[in-house]
Design a protein around this motif. Structure first.
Motif, PDB file in Angstrom:
ATOM      1  N   LYS A 160       7.536  10.175  16.749  1.00 22.92           N
ATOM      2  CA  LYS A 160       6.938  10.473  15.563  1.00 22.92           C
ATOM      3  C   LYS A 160       7.933  11.372  14.694  1.00 22.92           C
ATOM      4  N   LYS A 161       8.329  12.392  15.493  1.00 28.56           N
ATOM      5  CA  LYS A 161       9.348  13.296  14.782  1.00 28.56           C
ATOM      6  C   LYS A 161      10.586  12.535  14.596  1.00 28.56           C
ATOM      7  N   TYR A 162      10.860  11.790  15.410  1.00 30.22           N
ATOM      8  CA  TYR A 162      12.086  10.876  15.009  1.00 30.22           C
ATOM      9  C   TYR A 162      12.105  10.057  13.855  1.00 30.22           C
ATOM     10  N   PHE A 163      11.163   9.612  13.757  1.00 27.92           N
ATOM     11  CA  PHE A 163      10.743   8.729  12.577  1.00 27.92           C
ATOM     12  C   PHE A 163      10.898   9.329  11.321  1.00 27.92           C
ATOM     13  N   GLN A 164      10.226  10.733  11.120  1.00 30.33           N
ATOM     14  CA  GLN A 164      10.446  11.591  10.245  1.00 30.33           C
ATOM     15  C   GLN A 164      11.527  11.986   9.972  1.00 30.33           C
ATOM     16  N   TYR A 165      12.237  12.430  10.805  1.00 31.66           N
ATOM     17  CA  TYR A 165      13.811  12.918  10.819  1.00 31.66           C
ATOM     18  C   TYR A 165      14.663  11.896  10.228  1.00 31.66           C
ATOM     19  N   LYS A 166      14.636  10.640  10.721  1.00 31.11           N
ATOM     20  CA  LYS A 166      15.512   9.537  10.265  1.00 31.11           C
ATOM     21  C   LYS A 166      15.067   8.613   8.943  1.00 31.11           C
ATOM     22  N   ALA A 167      13.840   8.742   8.798  1.00 30.28           N
ATOM     23  CA  ALA A 167      13.265   7.848   7.665  1.00 30.28           C
ATOM     24  C   ALA A 167      12.200   8.469   6.931  1.00 30.28           C
ATOM     25  N   GLY A 168      12.023   9.838   6.828  1.00 30.11           N
ATOM     26  CA  GLY A 168      11.102  10.435   6.427  1.00 30.11           C
ATOM     27  C   GLY A 168      10.594  10.189   4.883  1.00 30.11           C
ATOM     28  N   ARG A 169      11.572  10.083   4.082  1.00 34.75           N
ATOM     29  CA  ARG A 169      11.400   9.871   2.749  1.00 34.75           C
ATOM     30  C   ARG A 169      11.111   8.340   2.523  1.00 34.75           C
ATOM     31  N   GLU A 170      11.618   7.499   3.359  1.00 33.06           N
ATOM     32  CA  GLU A 170      11.198   5.954   3.082  1.00 33.06           C
ATOM     33  C   GLU A 170       9.627   5.703   3.463  1.00 33.06           C
ATOM     34  N   ILE A 171       9.224   6.612   4.755  1.00 36.58           N
ATOM     35  CA  ILE A 171       8.020   6.647   5.057  1.00 36.58           C
ATOM     36  C   ILE A 171       6.991   6.959   4.477  1.00 36.58           C
ATOM     37  N   GLU A 172       7.254   8.083   3.400  1.00 31.86           N
ATOM     38  CA  GLU A 172       6.409   8.480   2.286  1.00 31.86           C
ATOM     39  C   GLU A 172       6.428   7.742   1.302  1.00 31.86           C
ATOM     40  N   LYS A 173       7.305   7.205   0.949  1.00 36.08           N
ATOM     41  CA  LYS A 173       7.367   6.147  -0.294  1.00 36.08           C
ATOM     42  C   LYS A 173       6.482   4.888   0.078  1.00 36.08           C
ATOM     43  N   ILE A 174       6.459   4.357   1.213  1.00 40.49           N
ATOM     44  CA  ILE A 174       5.877   3.269   1.696  1.00 40.49           C
ATOM     45  C   ILE A 174       4.445   3.544   1.886  1.00 40.49           C
ATOM     46  N   ARG A 175       3.940   4.712   2.456  1.00 40.86           N
ATOM     47  CA  ARG A 175       2.534   5.402   2.506  1.00 40.86           C
ATOM     48  C   ARG A 175       2.008   5.313   1.171  1.00 40.86           C
ATOM     49  N   GLY A 176       2.707   5.849   0.145  1.00 42.13           N
ATOM     50  CA  GLY A 176       2.332   6.182  -1.118  1.00 42.13           C
ATOM     51  C   GLY A 176       2.012   4.751  -1.881  1.00 42.13           C
ATOM     52  N   TYR A 177       2.900   3.900  -1.496  1.00 44.87           N
ATOM     53  CA  TYR A 177       2.704   2.488  -2.097  1.00 44.87           C
ATOM     54  C   TYR A 177       1.659   1.656  -1.818  1.00 44.87           C
ATOM     55  N   LEU A 178       1.348   1.963  -0.266  1.00 43.55           N
ATOM     56  CA  LEU A 178      -0.004   1.280   0.321  1.00 43.55           C
ATOM     57  C   LEU A 178      -1.144   2.118  -0.177  1.00 43.55           C
ATOM     58  N   GLU A 179      -1.134   3.321  -0.220  1.00 39.15           N
ATOM     59  CA  GLU A 179      -2.382   3.932  -0.515  1.00 39.15           C
ATOM     60  C   GLU A 179      -2.679   3.847  -2.115  1.00 39.15           C
ATOM     61  N   ARG A 180      -2.035   3.274  -2.948  1.00 43.72           N
ATOM     62  CA  ARG A 180      -2.376   3.065  -4.314  1.00 43.72           C
ATOM     63  C   ARG A 180      -2.647   1.431  -4.227  1.00 43.72           C
ATOM     64  N   GLY A 181      -3.234   0.907  -3.181  1.00 45.26           N
ATOM     65  CA  GLY A 181      -3.753  -0.302  -3.267  1.00 45.26           C
ATOM     66  C   GLY A 181      -2.884  -1.587  -3.135  1.00 45.26           C
ATOM     67  N   ASN A 182      -1.513  -1.149  -3.003  1.00 45.48           N
ATOM     68  CA  ASN A 182      -0.652  -2.257  -2.969  1.00 45.48           C
ATOM     69  C   ASN A 182      -0.423  -2.722  -1.429  1.00 45.48           C
ATOM     70  N   THR A 183       0.158  -4.143  -1.710  1.00 48.67           N
ATOM     71  CA  THR A 183       0.418  -4.587  -0.040  1.00 48.67           C
ATOM     72  C   THR A 183       1.585  -5.527  -0.167  1.00 48.67           C
ATOM     73  N   PHE A 184       2.084  -6.121   1.015  1.00 49.55           N
ATOM     74  CA  PHE A 184       3.193  -6.880   0.976  1.00 49.55           C
ATOM     75  C   PHE A 184       2.792  -7.840   2.290  1.00 49.55           C
ATOM     76  N   LYS A 200      13.608  -0.296   0.439  1.00 52.91           N
ATOM     77  CA  LYS A 200      14.551  -0.708  -0.377  1.00 52.91           C
ATOM     78  C   LYS A 200      13.936  -2.318  -1.037  1.00 52.91           C
ATOM     79  N   VAL A 201      13.506  -3.298  -0.431  1.00 53.00           N
ATOM     80  CA  VAL A 201      12.967  -4.376  -1.003  1.00 53.00           C
ATOM     81  C   VAL A 201      11.771  -4.414  -1.794  1.00 53.00           C
ATOM     82  N   LEU A 202      10.915  -3.302  -1.292  1.00 50.15           N
ATOM     83  CA  LEU A 202       9.749  -3.145  -2.463  1.00 50.15           C
ATOM     84  C   LEU A 202      10.121  -2.331  -3.568  1.00 50.15           C
ATOM     85  N   GLY A 203      11.312  -1.832  -3.778  1.00 53.25           N
ATOM     86  CA  GLY A 203      11.797  -1.338  -4.974  1.00 53.25           C
ATOM     87  C   GLY A 203      11.372   0.503  -5.084  1.00 53.25           C
ATOM     88  N   LEU A 204      11.071   0.872  -3.845  1.00 52.51           N
ATOM     89  CA  LEU A 204      10.681   2.337  -3.793  1.00 52.51           C
ATOM     90  C   LEU A 204      11.906   3.191  -3.721  1.00 52.51           C
TER      91      LEU A 204
END
Length: 361
Positions: free
Chosen positions: A29-53, A357-361
């Protein structure tokens, strides 16, 4: 997939960067946050707003599709994401047919949703008598996938096991529309793994019987290892934090895996043809995941702890504990280049970043 070498993706950190034990869920979990924390937060926000893919996973059998998806869910959060395996769905339906109630409910659903060229009764016969070389008609598969999606509710989904052959490619182009995800972005996730890696993955694979999380006794161990003194064999204990059997459930092998890649050679060739055709498709976003990195270039692209080692185990009778011995593991990729196989978490960092990136986040 032979002759399909994707670009190398760097996950390399700086000289003073921390190191992580990727077999430990907390460290991971720490590894993912360190390596891709910004992208993880963007994807979480995208999904929490009701979006899917809809992400369609394309790669040879045992290329890691299920493992990568489950680790993606572990990193981003599984409440808004689902992994749908066509093979698992068919096996689940096989169980449903075994009870009168389950069979009635399934038939009722198919009568309301299924359109195809064989009868529902014939479809059920195929499911009951299926083997590894017999495929269900695509129309039946689509109906069963839709049934699974309705059970899950509105979530982002990774589809594993479709398309399985060249005839199903045209259906995959409109999969999101067929499944009612008309406005959601869809993309293909291509996975390249050397055949030598697939062979070893098959021979030593273990799966949790409760959550279906896959690991590997030789190449992808869990934090806790057990030893059966009666059979004199070592086993892995599930390390999926969301599993009811976390730290307790003994992971088991699948029948036939000990025979390696040659038992699925025909399937491997078909998967490669499907991927080659879809890689040339225009108008669909694509993600490319590469499992192996040449030994000569590894230091430029990855951190040492992201490289897959091999493990062997020794039972210490005096302490009643398993001793883990870690050793280097070098394979030849499909171009015969000496290579390292990456641990799944490193590949998932690439998946997270490319998905954002493909989600445009």
């Amino acid at each position: 997939m032979k002759n399909l070498l994707f670009p190398l993706f760097t996950t390399k950190s700086g000289a003073r960067a921390p190191k992580f034990m990727l077999e430990d869920p907390v460290e991971r979990k720490k590894y993912f946050q360190y390596k891709a924390g910004r992208e993880i937060e963007k994807i979480r926000g995208y999904l929490e707003r009701g979006n899917t893919f809809v992400g369609i996973l394309l790669g040879p059998k045992n290329s890691g599709k299920g493992t990568y998806t489950k680790l993606f869910m572990e990193a981003v959060g599984g409440e808004h994401i689902a992994h749908i395996s066509v093979g698992d769905i068919v096996r689940s339906v096989h169980k449903d047919i075994g009870s009168a109630k389950g069979k009635r409910e399934l038939i009722a659903f198919l009568k309301s949703r299924y359109r195809g060229f064989i009868s529902i009764e014939k479809a059920l016969e195929i499911i009951l008598g299926r083997d590894t070389k017999t495929l269900l008609p695509t129309e039946v598969i689509l109906a069963l996938v839709e049934r699974e999606i309705l059970k899950l509710g509105r979530k982002a989904v990774f589809i594993d096991g479709f398309p399985r052959n060249l005839d199903q490619i045209s259906y995959s182009l409109y999969f999101r529309a067929l499944m009612g995800y008309r406005d959601d972005p869809d993309f293909f996730v291509f996975i390249s793994v050397p055949e030598a890696v697939i062979d070893e993955r098959m021979r030593y694979r273990a799966v949790c019987p409760l959550c279906q999380s896959p690991r590997n006794l030789k190449l992808l161990r869990t934090k806790e290892i057990g030893y059966d003194q009666k059979t004199k064999k070592f086993f892995l204990l599930c390390d999926n934090p969301s599993c009811k059997g976390f730290g307790k459930s003994r992971m088991v092998s699948k029948e036939g895996d000990e025979l390696g890649i040659e038992v699925i050679r025909d399937r491997i060739e078909v998967d490669a043809k499907v991927s080659r055709m879809l890689m040339d498709l225009q108008g669909v976003l694509k993600v490319y995941l590469r499992n192996a990195v040449p030994v000569a270039e590894a230091k430029k692209y990855v951190d040492e702890y992201e490289i897959t080692p091999s493990y062997r185990y020794v039972w210490d009778a005096s302490t009643k504990k398993v001793r883990v011995i870690e050793e280097p593991w070098i394979v030849k990729d499909d171009a015969r280049v000496p290579s390292y196989s990456l641990l799944p978490a490193a590949v998932v960092v690439s998946l997270i970043k490319q998905t954002a990136k493909v989600l445009g986040l």
